[in-house]
Structure formats: C-alpha cells, structure tokens
Enzyme design. Structure first.
Site, PDB file in Angstrom:
ATOM      1  CE  LYS A  74      -2.208   3.159   6.303  1.00 25.05           C
ATOM      2  NZ  LYS A  74      -2.363   2.953   4.951  1.00 25.05           N
ATOM      3  CG  ASP A 110      -0.871   5.522   2.053  1.00 29.67           C
ATOM      4  OD1 ASP A 110       0.263   4.593   1.990  1.00 29.67           O
ATOM      5  OD2 ASP A 110      -1.559   5.185   3.021  1.00 29.67           O
TER       6      ASP A 110
END
Ligand code: NAP
Length: 293
Positions: A74, A110
């Site tokens: 990420k 997210d």
C-alpha cells in the site's frame, strides 16, 4: 455466480498483494460485474515486493482498468504513480489505482469506506462529533485521517506503541481542524474520554480470528447506549470488544461495512457506475460463510 465469459473485449481489474489467496475482493467484484452484465473480470495477482514497480507499470502496458492494492504494497506503490488524490497523500498509502488513459492515479478508499459505513449502516454523521481510536496501524491511520476530513471535532488516540499515536496526532493537528490528543495505553484518562465521546473505534488486530478472546484494555463500564462502538475486524463478526460494548447497551458495528464500502468506492472509480451494494455484500458474506466467519 456463473463463470465469466472471457473474450477479446473483457476489461480487467484486480488485486496486487502478497499473499492474495485469502482475499474476498475477487468474489465481491466479480459478483457485481456478473449482476450488472458487464464484460469485466477481477483477478488476484500475487506480486512479490521485488516486482512491485514492474507490476504497477504493467497496469498501463497491459491496459488493465485498475487494481486494488493490499499488504504489503500500500505504501511501496506510491513512487510509481502519476498522481495521488488528497486523502491518499495524507494517509501515505493507496488501496486503489485507476488507469486514467495511461495515467495512474492512486486513491485510498479504506477510510472513506469506513465513513460511508458509519452513514449507511449506523446512520452516524461524524461532523462535530467526538471519537476515540484504539490502534494506529495502517487501517486506523486511514480511518483517523478520513474522520478528520469528515469534520470530527475531537479525536483521542491510544496505541500500545505511543510514539506512533503521537506522530499521527501531530500530522492530523497540522492538516485538519480536528483536535487530536493521545492517551497512554491502559491509562485511566481513557475513562474520562469515553464520558464525552460519541464514537469508539477498535482498530487493533486484537480479537481477530483465531485469537478471538483477545481485547485491548478499555473501560467498558463507562460506555452507555449513546455510544456507537465499532470494530474494524469482521471475522469474527462480533468480537469480544463488541460483545462487551453491547452488554453496556451501546450500539455496535463490525468491520464488514468498511470492507464493503472500500470495494464499492473502488468499483465506482473503475466503472463510473453505481455499484450494486447488496450484491457485493452477498459476495462477501458467502466468502465469510465458507471460512466459518
Ligand atoms: P497493522 O498495521 O498491523 O496494525 C496493527 C495494530 O494493532 C497496531 O495499532 C498495533 O499496535 C496493534 N496491536 C497488534 N498486536 C497488539 C497487541 N498484542 N497488543 C496491543 N496492540 C496490538 O494492522 P491493520 O492493517 O491496521 O489492521 C488492524 C485490524 O483492522 C485488523 O484486525 C484487520 O483485520 C482490520 N482491518 C479491517 C479492514 C476492513 O475493511 N474492515 C481493513 C483493514 C484492516 P502497535 O502499533 O503497538 O504495534
């Protein structure tokens, strides 16, 4: 779900991670494509850390529509992208890449997925509210920054490694109007914080299957029916943390909504279409049922 009919016009998106085989995202997205009759497919790509640059470059060279990015990539994808949306820049991590006519744009859905789940699943709007965050890992960071961007008035953060909580608090205090304080791990101060909080978020990995008995130190007795208590964990669906909170009469919400809505937002970024949320939820629930979650 019927197997997708792959042909020369099939559009491809997928997931970069290591490992990827346990991910629920292929099921969630392929259910959605099938439901809408789209000639699209979502594939898991097992990408080793040594190959992350080649993998990101391949999005353009193979004309992939976009990918999700999971552990451990990420952050490491950032140098290979052309542009970052503001939230991804602040979070310092990307979970969704969009190939916009050969230009790679990084997003982080997210935190936004969590905030969307608060609204959709619990009818909770963060603006002007006071929140407590337990944990400062990758997921917690995305949630904290998105809550600040969504106008949370005050955020108290506690984490086993206090220096990480202090670093995040410092960053948010500089970037947003939210007042962020850190509370030492296992301190009595947490009880005073609970008394004025509206929202509590358990964002450590404590309590995740198979260690379902674990729970971070927390003054559950200070909770009331006015609190909304969330756990980012979705397996088990009711962690010990949520069960203790429910026993005090608090409303509770698990992490399935965050997982669902980060996917819904990624789906919309890639396709430009409204995502079939309930179909995607069913896709996730079927996967959870398979692993006994
Ligand atoms: P991470 O980056 O590894 O962070 C783990 C966090 O848990 C850190 O705050 C860590 O504290 C804390 N922690 C771990 N073991 C601990 C222990 N024994 N005692 C006290 N604190 C401990 O993990 P993550 O990716 O943020 O994931 C955290 C949780 O969120 C996981 O349960 C994951 O399943 C869930 N999650 C849910 C979603 C969703 O969509 N619902 C998405 C991502 C993650 P230190 O900083 O002190 O190590």
């Amino acid at each position: 779900m019927e197997a997708p009919k792959i042909n020369g016009s099939t559009r491809v998106c997928g997931l970069f991670g290591y490992p990827v085989e346990h991910s629920f995202s292929p099921a969630m997205h392929n259910e959605a494509f099938g439901h809408l009759g789209l000639n699209w497919v979502y594939l898991p790509f097992l990408v080793h850390t040594d190959h992350i640059k080649q993998a990101v470059d391949s999005i353009v060279s193979l004309n992939i529509v976009g990918v999700n990015v999971t552990v451990p990539h990420k952050q490491s994808v950032l140098p290979f992208l052309d542009e970052l949306e503001p939230a991804a820049k602040l979070i310092g991590a990307v979970n969704t890449i969009v190939n916009h006519h050969g230009k790679l744009i990084g997003y982080n859905t997210d935190g936004r997925g969590f905030v969307q789940s608060l609204a959709s699943e619990a009818n909770f709007q963060p603006r002007g509210k006071r929140a407590i965050l337990i944990g400062v890992g990758g997921a917690a960071r995305a949630v904290a920054i998105q809550l600040a961007l969504a106008g949370v008035k005050a955020l108290d953060i506690t984490n086993r490694s206090q220096e990480k909580a202090a670093a995040l608090a410092c960053q948010i205090n500089q970037a947003a109007a939210t007042t962020v304080n850190t509370i030492p791990w296992e301190s009595n101060e947490l009880e005073q914080s609970v008394a004025t909080a509206d929202l509590v978020i358990q964002a450590t990995s404590l309590g995740m299957a198979p260690q379902v008995d674990q729970v971070p130190p927390f003054p559950f007795q200070a909770l009331t029916p006015q609190h909304l208590v969330c756990d980012l964990i979705y397996n088990p669906d009711q962690t010990r943390f949520l069960r203790e909170a429910a026993a005090q009469g608090s409303r509770t919400m698990n992490g399935l909504g965050m997982l669902l809505y980060q996917g819904v937002l990624a789906f919309q970024l890639w396709t430009g279409l409204k995502a079939p949320v309930e179909i995607m939820r069913q896709g996730l629930q079927q996967q959870l049922a398979k692993i006994g979650g």
